[in-house]
Scaffold this motif. Sequence first.
Motif, PDB file in Angstrom:
ATOM      1  N   UNK A 149      69.502  73.947  26.169  1.00 41.30           N
ATOM      2  CA  UNK A 149      69.658  73.760  27.618  1.00 41.30           C
ATOM      3  C   UNK A 149      68.473  74.344  28.381  1.00 41.30           C
ATOM      4  N   UNK A 150      67.998  75.511  27.923  1.00 42.70           N
ATOM      5  CA  UNK A 150      66.953  76.233  28.647  1.00 42.70           C
ATOM      6  C   UNK A 150      65.560  76.024  28.059  1.00 42.70           C
ATOM      7  N   UNK A 151      65.450  75.109  27.101  1.00 40.11           N
ATOM      8  CA  UNK A 151      64.136  74.821  26.525  1.00 40.11           C
ATOM      9  C   UNK A 151      63.567  75.948  25.689  1.00 40.11           C
ATOM     10  N   UNK A 152      64.431  76.724  25.076  1.00 40.74           N
ATOM     11  CA  UNK A 152      63.956  77.841  24.244  1.00 40.74           C
ATOM     12  C   UNK A 152      63.906  77.401  22.780  1.00 40.74           C
ATOM     13  N   UNK A 171      54.000  85.011  19.604  1.00 37.79           N
ATOM     14  CA  UNK A 171      53.599  84.144  20.714  1.00 37.79           C
ATOM     15  C   UNK A 171      54.771  83.268  21.168  1.00 37.79           C
ATOM     16  N   UNK A 172      55.519  82.765  20.190  1.00 36.49           N
ATOM     17  CA  UNK A 172      56.719  81.973  20.505  1.00 36.49           C
ATOM     18  C   UNK A 172      57.723  82.799  21.300  1.00 36.49           C
ATOM     19  N   UNK A 173      57.990  84.005  20.847  1.00 40.91           N
ATOM     20  CA  UNK A 173      58.975  84.856  21.521  1.00 40.91           C
ATOM     21  C   UNK A 173      58.516  85.250  22.912  1.00 40.91           C
ATOM     22  N   UNK A 174      57.212  85.520  23.060  1.00 45.62           N
ATOM     23  CA  UNK A 174      56.693  85.903  24.384  1.00 45.62           C
ATOM     24  C   UNK A 174      56.770  84.739  25.366  1.00 45.62           C
ATOM     25  N   UNK A 175      56.495  83.528  24.880  1.00 45.26           N
ATOM     26  CA  UNK A 175      56.520  82.366  25.765  1.00 45.26           C
ATOM     27  C   UNK A 175      57.934  81.959  26.163  1.00 45.26           C
ATOM     28  N   UNK A 223      60.876  89.978  25.627  1.00 49.06           N
ATOM     29  CA  UNK A 223      60.863  89.137  24.422  1.00 49.06           C
ATOM     30  C   UNK A 223      61.600  89.783  23.259  1.00 49.06           C
ATOM     31  N   UNK A 224      61.983  91.021  23.415  1.00 48.63           N
ATOM     32  CA  UNK A 224      62.662  91.725  22.328  1.00 48.63           C
ATOM     33  C   UNK A 224      64.178  91.549  22.439  1.00 48.63           C
TER      34      UNK A 224
END
Length: 293
Positions: free
Chosen positions: A254-257, A285-289, A173-174
């Motif tokens: 495209x990747x749902x990020x 939490x957003x970055x981890x998901x 996530x980093x």
Amino acid sequence: MKRLAFPLLLALWLALASAAAPAHASEIRVVDDRGVAVSLPRSPQRIVSLLPSLTETVCELGQCHRLVGVDRYSNYPASVRALPQTGGGIDPNIEAIVALRPDLVLAATSSRGVPRLESFGLKVLALEPRTAAGAQRVMGVLGQVLEVPDAERVWRAIDAGVSAAASSLPPPARGLRVYYEVSTGGYAAGPGSFIGELMDRLGARNIVGRELGPFPRINPEYVVRANPDLIMIGQRNVAGLAQRPGWQGMRALREGRVCVFSADESDVLVRPGPRMAEAARIMARCMAEKGGK
């Protein structure tokens, strides 16, 4: 000897009375974000707050009971929703504020109502943090004004919460390249803003250049060229996101990020104050998901 007794006793009484008199010894003097020195004869007991982050800071310092009015956007903690509303921070209802008889008004430096409030003889403290250091400084100033001696301890707990959120992130996530859209019209969080600073502490890389300022208005093509790994945006602003020219081809879409924050989450994220640790947890939490996609 008797002639000397009365003058000596009078001098002694005056000295003791002067030492015991509390009134003017408790005068509080601070400098606000305009550079204006504000003097208060005593710690204020009736406060109107015209900025949500200032409202939240007063309450975090345990002094919510001193608030007698707030702006229309102050909604946390829940208890402040029962207070009289006095318009917006930029366009306050001057008459409503005066009617509340405050001994201090907390306002943003950008508020157009400050000069008029002062013309009514009201004490105004203009504070508008834009960075984490600014939020820390504001908490210190309000701690001094409200005579709360442990304001610095309160801030250390907030900062520790941000560090804990950063430590919780998994390695994938980093390093994500992130675009954070703060409000409609393409206003983004730059690296120099408190949101940008949180992103940096979480290990995210902001696609917005520092030279553009803390909250610049970004051309949609700028975002397309930057092609971020992750987009953060509030529910209020997400409508039509995929229809923006060229955005459908970006990796994040495209990747749902894409993290879409609720109205309550957005309130936490865009206010530089006591809930910054919670803001860091929401972003983490957003970055981890999305980071592992």
